[in-house]
Design an enzyme around this catalytic site. Structure first.
Site, PDB file in Angstrom:
ATOM      1  N   THR A 155      -1.880  18.384   1.467  1.00 65.73           N
ATOM      2  CA  THR A 155      -1.948  19.459   2.455  1.00 65.73           C
ATOM      3  C   THR A 155      -0.770  19.253   3.399  1.00 65.73           C
ATOM      4  OG1 THR A 155      -3.470  18.082   3.716  1.00 65.73           O
ATOM      5  CG2 THR A 155      -4.436  19.864   2.426  1.00 65.73           C
ATOM      6  N   ASP A 189      -3.213  12.280  -4.503  1.00 67.51           N
ATOM      7  CA  ASP A 189      -3.565  13.272  -3.480  1.00 67.51           C
ATOM      8  C   ASP A 189      -3.306  12.597  -2.139  1.00 67.51           C
ATOM      9  OD1 ASP A 189      -4.745  14.851  -1.593  1.00 67.51           O
ATOM     10  OD2 ASP A 189      -6.515  15.330  -2.796  1.00 67.51           O
ATOM     11  N   GLU A 241       4.951  37.831  -4.699  1.00 69.43           N
ATOM     12  CA  GLU A 241       4.553  37.169  -5.941  1.00 69.43           C
ATOM     13  C   GLU A 241       5.779  36.729  -6.720  1.00 69.43           C
ATOM     14  OE1 GLU A 241       2.654  39.713  -4.870  1.00 69.43           O
ATOM     15  OE2 GLU A 241       0.649  39.636  -5.776  1.00 69.43           O
ATOM     16  N   LYS A 280      -2.191  17.893   7.980  1.00 73.86           N
ATOM     17  CA  LYS A 280      -2.863  16.689   8.505  1.00 73.86           C
ATOM     18  C   LYS A 280      -1.810  15.808   9.178  1.00 73.86           C
ATOM     19  CE  LYS A 280      -6.754  16.867   5.287  1.00 73.86           C
ATOM     20  NZ  LYS A 280      -6.458  17.660   4.086  1.00 73.86           N
ATOM     21  N   ARG A 298      -1.502  25.092   8.229  1.00 71.95           N
ATOM     22  CA  ARG A 298      -2.536  24.867   7.198  1.00 71.95           C
ATOM     23  C   ARG A 298      -1.994  25.356   5.870  1.00 71.95           C
ATOM     24  NH1 ARG A 298      -7.125  23.341   9.810  1.00 71.95           N
ATOM     25  NH2 ARG A 298      -8.081  22.868   7.820  1.00 71.95           N
ATOM     26  N   TYR A 346       4.921  40.567   1.011  1.00 69.90           N
ATOM     27  CA  TYR A 346       4.338  40.161  -0.271  1.00 69.90           C
ATOM     28  C   TYR A 346       5.445  39.633  -1.159  1.00 69.90           C
ATOM     29  CZ  TYR A 346      -0.602  41.050  -1.105  1.00 69.90           C
ATOM     30  OH  TYR A 346      -1.963  40.936  -1.147  1.00 69.90           O
TER      31      TYR A 346
HETATM   32  N1  DSN Z   1     -11.465  18.374   4.827  1.00 67.23           N
HETATM   33  C1  DSN Z   1     -10.548  17.279   4.645  1.00 67.23           C
HETATM   34  C2  DSN Z   1     -10.913  16.086   5.450  1.00 67.23           C
HETATM   35  O1  DSN Z   1     -11.468  16.271   6.515  1.00 67.23           O
HETATM   36  O2  DSN Z   1     -10.634  14.979   5.043  1.00 67.23           O
HETATM   37  C3  DSN Z   1     -10.361  16.939   3.225  1.00 67.23           C
HETATM   38  O3  DSN Z   1      -9.947  18.033   2.558  1.00 67.23           O
END
Ligand code: DSN
Length: 414
Positions: free
Chosen positions: A223, A197, A53, A226, A232, A51
């Site tokens: 994120t 984004d 924080e 991807k 993740r 942990y």
């Molecule tokens: N769930 C994502 C996507 O598939 O594009 C976006 O957050």
């Protein structure tokens, strides 16, 4: 999974099935990828137990010397990749990251402007039923009907009319370059903060296969799982003047303890993205997407905007007389995974839309190239032509499996 196979056969069996699905199927969901073995290992490491924080050097629990070290490393590597002034690597995922930006920089009721979800935006960019839509005045811009592209005159017109406090660029189903500079100029005209984004294209930006918003934008969220191919999770990058507000919004504003195992795995993934070969990976994603798009067009598929310049494409199946949901289900049976998707100006519903969305980040990680993309386009066409014929779909699935055997997935040995 040595321990798991001994202690929990039930979960282990499910996991083995999922490994088989991933190894013998073609993953075309453009937001998915295969993390490296090193990233998987780190995600499952003993950092799970901690942990912490707070932020490096300023925590609320003891025993932080190695967590601090690894979080600082993740931050430094992210700064090196993207050339940004400040990074927060603690957001749990993309939606919490975007929410933290709003929470840190806006007041409830402020006006924000983003691309409408059914035109390729994201839920958190102002969908009326989401937190963003309920908390802020949301103005949605659209893509142009004739071209499927964003028209900056339309964006400017809306911005001048509504004077948003925040303008969002960066999308989940848009296959063309983004005019970051144009957005910045519009934002300056109306005094808006700019938020990019880049969740979908972060890996392309890291690998120099897409222009970066960094020279222009105030805040950038992404994120990490991807095209960036990490665990993740997410991160927020920003100019120094927003750093304090962003950090406070993430913790203690919205989150408690960061997931240190994920932070460590982010550091590993960023290390991988800094290697020269990541540039080849990013370039190949785009080459593969273009090859797939061209072959699909030859087979009579209509692509929104007529093609792609990044990792994904959106296909309007109206001319093929197959709804997106039926297409997705038939392709699933053939071992080809993608997702049904609304297309701009869709006349069908989001759960049963007219389109499908597909992309090449995961297949490129497996080492597939243009030759394989051509084969896959053929299988997609064949599957949709025979979508009611289960025997035919099983035949395609076998062919898919044979191809997949030559392209192992990182971390899966079967
Ligand atoms: N769930 C994502 C996507 O598939 O594009 C976006 O957050």
């Amino acid at each position: 999974m040595n321990a798991l196979s001994k202690t929990d056969k039930e979960v282990n069996n499910i996991l083995n099935k999922e490994m088989e699905r991933q190894a013998y199927g073609l993953e075309l969901i453009p937001s998915e990828n295969y993390a490296s073995e090193a990233v998987l290992e780190t995600t499952g490491s003993v950092f799970t137990n901690k942990y912490s924080e707070g932020y490096p050097g300023k925590r609320y629990y003891g025993g932080q010397e190695y967590v601090d070290m690894v979080e600082r490393l993740a931050i430094d590597r992210a700064k090196k990749i993207f050339g940004v002034e400040h990074v927060n690597v603690q957001p749990y995922s993309g939606s919490p990251a975007n929410t933290a930006v709003y929470f840190g920089l806006l007041e409830y009721g402020d006006t924000i402007m983003g691309l409408k979800l059914d035109h390729g935006g994201h839920i958190t960019h102002g969908l009326p039923i989401s937190f963003s839509g309920k908390s802020f005045e949301c103005i949605g811009y659209e893509v142009e009907k004739e071209t499927g592209r964003i028209n900056m005159d339309h964006v400017r017109e809306l911005a001048l009319k509504h004077k948003p406090k925040l303008i969002i660029a960066g999308y989940t189903a848009y296959s063309r370059p983004i005019d970051w500079k144009g957005f910045k100029e519009i934002a300056d005209e109306v005094g808006a903060i700019t938020m990019a984004d880049i969740a979908h294209i972060a890996g392309l930006i890291a690998g120099d296969a897409h222009e970066s918003p960094v020279p222009y934008f105030d805040v950038i969220t992404t994120t990490t799982h991807k095209t960036l191919r990490g665990p993740r999770g997410a991160m927020i990058m920003c100019k120094e003047k927003f750093a304090k507000d962003i950090d406070r919004a993430v913790f203690p504003g919205l989150q408690g303890g960061p997931h240190d195992n994920t932070t460590a795995a982010k550091a590993v993934a960023f290390g991988e993205a800094l290697k020269p070969e990541f540039k080849n990976y990013a370039a190949q994603i785009v080459k593969n997407a273009k090859a797939l798009a061209e072959k699909l067009k030859e087979a009579g598929f209509e692509l929104v905007s007529g093609g792609t310049d990044n990792h994904l494409m959106l296909i309007d199946l109206t001319n093929k007389n197959i709804p997106g949901k039926v297409a997705q289900e038939a392709l699933d049976k053939a071992g080809i995974t993608l997702n049904k998707n609304t297309v701009p100006f869709d006349r069908r519903s989001p759960f049963d839309p007219s389109g499908i969305r597909l992309g090449t980040p995961a297949l490129t990680t497996r080492g597939m190239k243009e030759e394989e993309m051509h084969k896959i386009a053929g299988w997609i066409a064949e599957t949709l032509e025979n979508h009611t014929n289960d025997e035919h779909l099983a035949k395609v699935k076998n062919e898919v499996k044979e191809l997949c055997k030559g392209f192992p997935v990182p971390g899966i040995k079967i």
